[in-house]
Design a protein around this motif. Structure first.
Motif, PDB file in Angstrom:
ATOM      1  N   GLU A  53       2.995  -2.759   8.291  1.00 16.75           N
ATOM      2  CA  GLU A  53       3.452  -3.490   7.104  1.00 16.75           C
ATOM      3  C   GLU A  53       3.101  -4.969   7.206  1.00 16.75           C
ATOM      4  OE1 GLU A  53       7.578  -2.298   7.072  1.00 16.75           O
ATOM      5  OE2 GLU A  53       7.178  -0.713   5.591  1.00 16.75           O
ATOM      6  N   VAL A  66       2.312   2.509  -1.410  1.00 12.00           N
ATOM      7  CA  VAL A  66       2.962   3.229  -0.319  1.00 12.00           C
ATOM      8  C   VAL A  66       3.190   4.662  -0.756  1.00 12.00           C
ATOM      9  CG1 VAL A  66       4.975   3.343   1.192  1.00 12.00           C
ATOM     10  CG2 VAL A  66       4.129   1.131   0.417  1.00 12.00           C
ATOM     11  N   TRP A  72      -0.273   4.222   3.643  1.00 18.64           N
ATOM     12  CA  TRP A  72      -0.589   3.264   2.600  1.00 18.64           C
ATOM     13  C   TRP A  72      -2.012   3.524   2.138  1.00 18.64           C
ATOM     14  CZ3 TRP A  72       1.943   2.510   7.060  1.00 18.64           C
ATOM     15  CH2 TRP A  72       3.214   1.961   7.009  1.00 18.64           C
TER      16      TRP A  72
END
Length: 182
Positions: A53, A66, A72
């Motif tokens: 992240e 996401v 992702w």
């Protein structure tokens, strides 16, 4: 002397012919050991997610989405005119590469035919293919637990290594009988 030999022989035969009792297997792991492994993996997954992240947040060029499955992705090429996406049992032709999260190529571009949800493939890409339309290209950033996990691929990808893959959906061959029982 003869008497002693006979007694020893009888005792030997008597004990050697007795029924053997089954032995219980040795316990190699305990409940606590397994709980510790699970807790350790949860911590590792959380740490890896946080690091990915942070890495994604630094990438201001791409608009990441996401997935509910824990990876992702961003579109390299999006087609808003196509409507069909692959479903269970459809045959898709894909091109993809695999790189580390910094973009260093691990496996060059490969072309593959894949039967949706019926063949073994990288779990995140199995799911991601179903988001795509013919002609689209998506780059996926995949944590290790949705890629090759604690085993790696046995070749170039080590254990617990996140990866990224840029995948193009070249073609979709819809199957006429698209039901769960096939």
């Amino acid at each position: 002397m003869k008497y002693k030999s006979v007694v020893i022989l009888v005792v030997f035969v008597f004990f050697s012919c007795s029924e053997q009792k089954a032995r219980k297997p040795k316990k190699h792991g305990t409940q606590n050991f397994y709980k510790e492994v699970i807790q350790s993996n949860k911590k590792l997954n959380k740490l890896q997610k946080e690091r990915l992240e942070l890495w994604i947040a630094k990438d201001t060029v791409h608009n990441y989405k996401v997935s509910p499955k824990g990876y992702w992705y961003y579109y390299v090429n999006k087609d808003s005119l196509q409507t069909a996406t692959p479903k269970l049992n459809d045959i898709v032709e894909i091109e993809f590469n695999i790189a580390d999260i910094y973009g260093k190529t691990i496996y060059d571009l490969q072309r593959r035919t894949y039967k949706v949800d019926k063949e073994d493939f990288i779990p995140a890409l199995q799911d991601g293919i179903k988001l795509m339309k013919k002609g689209e290209t998506i780059t996926f950033v995949i944590p290790s637990y949705s890629a090759f996990g604690v085993t790696g691929d046995g070749n170039k990808i080590g254990i617990n290594k996140p990866i990224q893959s840029t995948l193009t959906l070249v073609d979709i061959k819809k199957q006429i009988n698209n039901n769960e029982n096939n």
